[in-house]
Design a protein around this motif. Structure first.
Motif, PDB file in Angstrom:
ATOM      1  N   LEU A  92     131.385  38.724  58.055  1.00  0.00           N
ATOM      2  CA  LEU A  92     130.696  37.953  57.020  1.00  0.00           C
ATOM      3  C   LEU A  92     131.323  38.187  55.656  1.00  0.00           C
ATOM      4  N   MET A  97     130.588  35.387  52.987  1.00  0.00           N
ATOM      5  CA  MET A  97     129.231  34.940  53.316  1.00  0.00           C
ATOM      6  C   MET A  97     128.235  36.092  53.228  1.00  0.00           C
ATOM      7  N   LYS A  98     128.432  37.007  52.288  1.00  0.00           N
ATOM      8  CA  LYS A  98     127.542  38.167  52.165  1.00  0.00           C
ATOM      9  C   LYS A  98     126.207  37.806  51.522  1.00  0.00           C
TER      10      LYS A  98
END
Length: 142
Positions: A92, A97-98
């Motif tokens: 991620l 996409m954290k």
């Protein structure tokens, strides 16, 4: 924090590594698909390949759809997750996409989707109205 195993690679080397992961994923998907076909239909490899080539058989079409899902997973999802883990220890994080997108970003995505649908449908209608030369009609039906 412990560094990822392949974080030291150059961008070109990372691309080559991901391409190798994709090739391995393709091989696994094809062999797994053949194995799945042989197990589902209790057949040998030759019969499985013949079954997959018969697009007029409804069970064959269903099997091809299952194999396409399997292939998509092994070509697009699994290599990306493995690469993200090996390059940054977090798939991620590697793909940025954290954090969850803000409400305004989600609203823009929703609006773009709603606005795009009529445009796409209009393009489909234009495409269906096209009059093709005879050579293209024969090529399309052949």
């Amino acid at each position: 924090m412990k560094k990822a195993w392949l974080s030291h690679l150059t961008p070109l080397t990372k691309i080559i590594f991901v391409l190798m992961l994709i090739i391995v994923g393709l091989i696994v998907a094809v062999l797994g698909g053949l194995l799945l076909t042989m197990i589902q239909y209790h057949s040998d490899m030759t019969k499985a390949i013949l079954l997959l080539s018969d697009v007029n058989d409804p069970s064959s079409v269903l099997l091809l759809k299952e194999l396409q899902i399997l292939q998509s997973i092994f070509l697009f999802i699994i290599p990306a997750v493995i690469a993200g883990y090996l390059f940054e220890r977090s798939s991620l994080g590697y793909f940025g996409m954290k954090k969850i997108p803000s409400g305004s970003v989600l609203m823009m995505i929703f609006l773009i989707t709603i606005v795009s649908l009529p445009l796409i449908n209009g393009m489909v209608s234009l495409n269906e109205m096209m009059k093709l030369p005879a050579a293209f009609r024969e090529w399309n039906n052949g």
